[in-house]
Design a protein around this motif. Structure first.
Motif, PDB file in Angstrom:
ATOM      1  N   THR A   5       1.084  -1.005   0.174  1.00 43.69           N
ATOM      2  CA  THR A   5       0.038   0.013  -0.507  1.00 43.69           C
ATOM      3  C   THR A   5       0.591   0.666   0.054  1.00 43.69           C
ATOM      4  O   THR A   5       2.056   1.745   0.441  1.00 43.69           O
ATOM      5  N   THR A   6       0.434   2.222  -0.907  1.00 44.63           N
ATOM      6  CA  THR A   6       0.929   2.907  -0.647  1.00 44.63           C
ATOM      7  C   THR A   6       1.214   4.520   0.202  1.00 44.63           C
ATOM      8  O   THR A   6       1.790   5.639   0.219  1.00 44.63           O
ATOM      9  N   GLY A   7       0.234   4.431   1.339  1.00 41.99           N
ATOM     10  CA  GLY A   7      -0.260   5.410   2.248  1.00 41.99           C
ATOM     11  C   GLY A   7      -0.927   5.880   1.739  1.00 41.99           C
ATOM     12  O   GLY A   7      -1.636   6.758   3.115  1.00 41.99           O
ATOM     13  N   ILE A   8      -1.283   5.900   0.883  1.00 38.76           N
ATOM     14  CA  ILE A   8      -2.468   6.905   0.133  1.00 38.76           C
ATOM     15  C   ILE A   8      -4.125   6.615   1.236  1.00 38.76           C
ATOM     16  O   ILE A   8      -4.230   5.191   0.600  1.00 38.76           O
ATOM     17  N   LEU A   9      -5.123   7.118   1.550  1.00 37.11           N
ATOM     18  CA  LEU A   9      -6.501   7.526   2.052  1.00 37.11           C
ATOM     19  C   LEU A   9      -7.398   6.881   0.862  1.00 37.11           C
ATOM     20  O   LEU A   9      -7.280   8.398   0.709  1.00 37.11           O
ATOM     21  N   LEU A  10      -8.092   6.009   1.043  1.00 41.82           N
ATOM     22  CA  LEU A  10      -9.944   6.931   0.278  1.00 41.82           C
ATOM     23  C   LEU A  10     -10.170   7.135   0.955  1.00 41.82           C
ATOM     24  O   LEU A  10     -10.408   7.441   2.075  1.00 41.82           O
ATOM     25  N   ARG A  11     -11.109   7.973  -0.057  1.00 42.55           N
ATOM     26  CA  ARG A  11     -12.484   8.897   0.553  1.00 42.55           C
ATOM     27  C   ARG A  11     -13.049   8.180   1.378  1.00 42.55           C
ATOM     28  O   ARG A  11     -13.564   9.100   2.749  1.00 42.55           O
ATOM     29  N   ASN A  12     -12.850   6.941   1.852  1.00 40.59           N
ATOM     30  CA  ASN A  12     -13.972   6.443   2.814  1.00 40.59           C
ATOM     31  C   ASN A  12     -12.708   6.223   4.629  1.00 40.59           C
ATOM     32  O   ASN A  12     -13.410   5.753   4.875  1.00 40.59           O
ATOM     33  N   GLY A  13     -11.131   7.018   4.134  1.00 46.08           N
ATOM     34  CA  GLY A  13     -10.487   6.479   5.698  1.00 46.08           C
ATOM     35  C   GLY A  13     -10.082   5.448   5.012  1.00 46.08           C
ATOM     36  O   GLY A  13      -9.231   5.085   6.020  1.00 46.08           O
ATOM     37  N   ASN A  14     -10.242   4.777   4.299  1.00 52.13           N
ATOM     38  CA  ASN A  14      -9.951   2.874   4.260  1.00 52.13           C
ATOM     39  C   ASN A  14      -8.270   3.168   3.709  1.00 52.13           C
ATOM     40  O   ASN A  14      -7.931   3.768   2.917  1.00 52.13           O
ATOM     41  N   PRO A  15      -7.392   2.353   3.780  1.00 52.91           N
ATOM     42  CA  PRO A  15      -5.827   2.683   2.847  1.00 52.91           C
ATOM     43  C   PRO A  15      -6.793   1.917   1.811  1.00 52.91           C
ATOM     44  O   PRO A  15      -7.395   1.285   1.642  1.00 52.91           O
ATOM     45  N   GLN A  16      -5.264   2.361   0.435  1.00 54.07           N
ATOM     46  CA  GLN A  16      -5.426   2.235  -0.439  1.00 54.07           C
ATOM     47  C   GLN A  16      -5.097   0.772  -0.813  1.00 54.07           C
ATOM     48  O   GLN A  16      -4.467  -0.147   0.127  1.00 54.07           O
ATOM     49  N   GLY A  17      -5.351  -0.322  -2.041  1.00 53.49           N
ATOM     50  CA  GLY A  17      -4.502  -1.522  -2.312  1.00 53.49           C
ATOM     51  C   GLY A  17      -5.879  -2.622  -1.664  1.00 53.49           C
ATOM     52  O   GLY A  17      -7.053  -2.315  -2.001  1.00 53.49           O
ATOM     53  N   ASP A  18      -5.251  -3.907  -0.503  1.00 50.50           N
ATOM     54  CA  ASP A  18      -6.271  -5.025  -0.814  1.00 50.50           C
ATOM     55  C   ASP A  18      -7.426  -4.524   0.326  1.00 50.50           C
ATOM     56  O   ASP A  18      -7.444  -3.826   1.529  1.00 50.50           O
ATOM     57  N   PRO A  19      -8.925  -4.700  -0.502  1.00 50.08           N
ATOM     58  CA  PRO A  19      -9.624  -3.968   0.716  1.00 50.08           C
ATOM     59  C   PRO A  19     -10.119  -5.179   1.666  1.00 50.08           C
ATOM     60  O   PRO A  19     -11.134  -5.205   2.053  1.00 50.08           O
ATOM     61  N   THR A  20      -9.749  -6.350   1.894  1.00 53.57           N
ATOM     62  CA  THR A  20      -9.697  -7.259   2.921  1.00 53.57           C
ATOM     63  C   THR A  20      -8.891  -6.756   3.463  1.00 53.57           C
ATOM     64  O   THR A  20      -9.409  -7.251   5.273  1.00 53.57           O
ATOM     65  N   THR A  21      -8.216  -5.887   3.986  1.00 48.64           N
ATOM     66  CA  THR A  21      -7.253  -5.095   5.258  1.00 48.64           C
ATOM     67  C   THR A  21      -8.248  -4.171   5.487  1.00 48.64           C
ATOM     68  O   THR A  21      -7.692  -3.494   6.577  1.00 48.64           O
ATOM     69  N   CYS A  35     -21.896  -7.358  11.431  1.00 49.62           N
ATOM     70  CA  CYS A  35     -21.918  -7.458   9.787  1.00 49.62           C
ATOM     71  C   CYS A  35     -20.292  -6.945   9.621  1.00 49.62           C
ATOM     72  O   CYS A  35     -19.052  -6.565  10.306  1.00 49.62           O
ATOM     73  N   ARG A  36     -19.820  -7.158   7.885  1.00 46.71           N
ATOM     74  CA  ARG A  36     -18.976  -7.927   7.411  1.00 46.71           C
ATOM     75  C   ARG A  36     -18.205  -6.735   6.503  1.00 46.71           C
ATOM     76  O   ARG A  36     -17.054  -6.919   5.854  1.00 46.71           O
ATOM     77  N   ALA A  37     -19.114  -5.503   5.778  1.00 46.19           N
ATOM     78  CA  ALA A  37     -18.432  -4.845   5.610  1.00 46.19           C
ATOM     79  C   ALA A  37     -17.701  -3.928   5.734  1.00 46.19           C
ATOM     80  O   ALA A  37     -17.495  -3.411   6.791  1.00 46.19           O
ATOM     81  N   PRO A  38     -16.612  -3.465   4.740  1.00 48.24           N
ATOM     82  CA  PRO A  38     -16.018  -1.918   5.051  1.00 48.24           C
ATOM     83  C   PRO A  38     -16.299  -1.184   5.947  1.00 48.24           C
ATOM     84  O   PRO A  38     -17.148  -0.147   4.914  1.00 48.24           O
ATOM     85  N   ALA A  39     -16.297  -0.583   6.676  1.00 45.34           N
ATOM     86  CA  ALA A  39     -16.257   0.651   7.087  1.00 45.34           C
ATOM     87  C   ALA A  39     -16.495   1.925   6.616  1.00 45.34           C
ATOM     88  O   ALA A  39     -15.108   1.614   5.422  1.00 45.34           O
ATOM     89  N   MET A  40     -16.842   2.174   6.379  1.00 44.90           N
ATOM     90  CA  MET A  40     -16.760   3.665   6.005  1.00 44.90           C
ATOM     91  C   MET A  40     -15.921   4.818   7.303  1.00 44.90           C
ATOM     92  O   MET A  40     -15.848   4.415   8.332  1.00 44.90           O
ATOM     93  N   ALA A  41     -15.512   6.232   7.016  1.00 48.11           N
ATOM     94  CA  ALA A  41     -14.985   7.169   8.040  1.00 48.11           C
ATOM     95  C   ALA A  41     -15.537   6.950   9.146  1.00 48.11           C
ATOM     96  O   ALA A  41     -14.772   7.546   9.871  1.00 48.11           O
ATOM     97  N   ASN A  42     -16.929   7.297   9.543  1.00 48.39           N
ATOM     98  CA  ASN A  42     -17.190   6.840  10.734  1.00 48.39           C
ATOM     99  C   ASN A  42     -17.664   6.085  11.672  1.00 48.39           C
ATOM    100  O   ASN A  42     -18.058   5.894  12.463  1.00 48.39           O
ATOM    101  N   GLY A  43     -16.910   4.888  11.258  1.00 43.09           N
ATOM    102  CA  GLY A  43     -16.874   3.432  11.599  1.00 43.09           C
ATOM    103  C   GLY A  43     -17.771   2.479  11.489  1.00 43.09           C
ATOM    104  O   GLY A  43     -18.155   1.215  11.558  1.00 43.09           O
ATOM    105  N   ARG A  44     -19.083   2.300  10.481  1.00 42.01           N
ATOM    106  CA  ARG A  44     -19.963   2.364   9.756  1.00 42.01           C
ATOM    107  C   ARG A  44     -19.752   1.687   8.163  1.00 42.01           C
ATOM    108  O   ARG A  44     -19.544   2.879   7.797  1.00 42.01           O
ATOM    109  N   CYS A  45     -20.543   0.597   8.276  1.00 42.07           N
ATOM    110  CA  CYS A  45     -20.811   0.731   6.416  1.00 42.07           C
ATOM    111  C   CYS A  45     -21.368   1.512   5.869  1.00 42.07           C
ATOM    112  O   CYS A  45     -22.773   2.443   6.631  1.00 42.07           O
TER     113      CYS A  45
END
Length: 99
Positions: A5-21, A35-45
């Protein structure tokens, strides 16, 4: 095989790269499991984050109105100005006809 990962965060605050992380939502589903969906910046999907309740303050309402204004052609002020100019032009034509 693991991606770097390059250290760049996506708009939802998650790291770029592997979505499973990405961090997980964790809200309780109807089945009672987290719930197992990826969380946004507010901590919920996107399903459990809740919809916006909209602006509550007069300043927020004003900001929303300004954001939705595209050109102002149909604002009350513009319509009144066009009506005034039309009446003025009609009166001018009538005056010229009388001369």
């Amino acid at each position: 095989m693991q991606r770097e990962t390059t250290g760049i965060l996506l708009r939802n605050g998650n790291p770029q790269g592997d979505p499973t992380t990405a961090s997980r939502c964790g809200a309780r589903t109807r089945l009672g499991v987290p719930c197992r969906a990826p969380a946004m910046a507010n901590g919920r999907c996107r399903m459990h984050g809740g919809k916006s309740t909209g602006p509550r303050t007069p300043q927020g309402l004003e900001a929303l109105q300004k954001a939705h204004l595209k050109h102002g052609r149909y604002s009350a002020q513009s319509i009144a100005l066009r009506r005034y100019l039309r009446r003025l032009l009609a009166n001018s034509h009538a005056t010229l006809e009388r001369l």
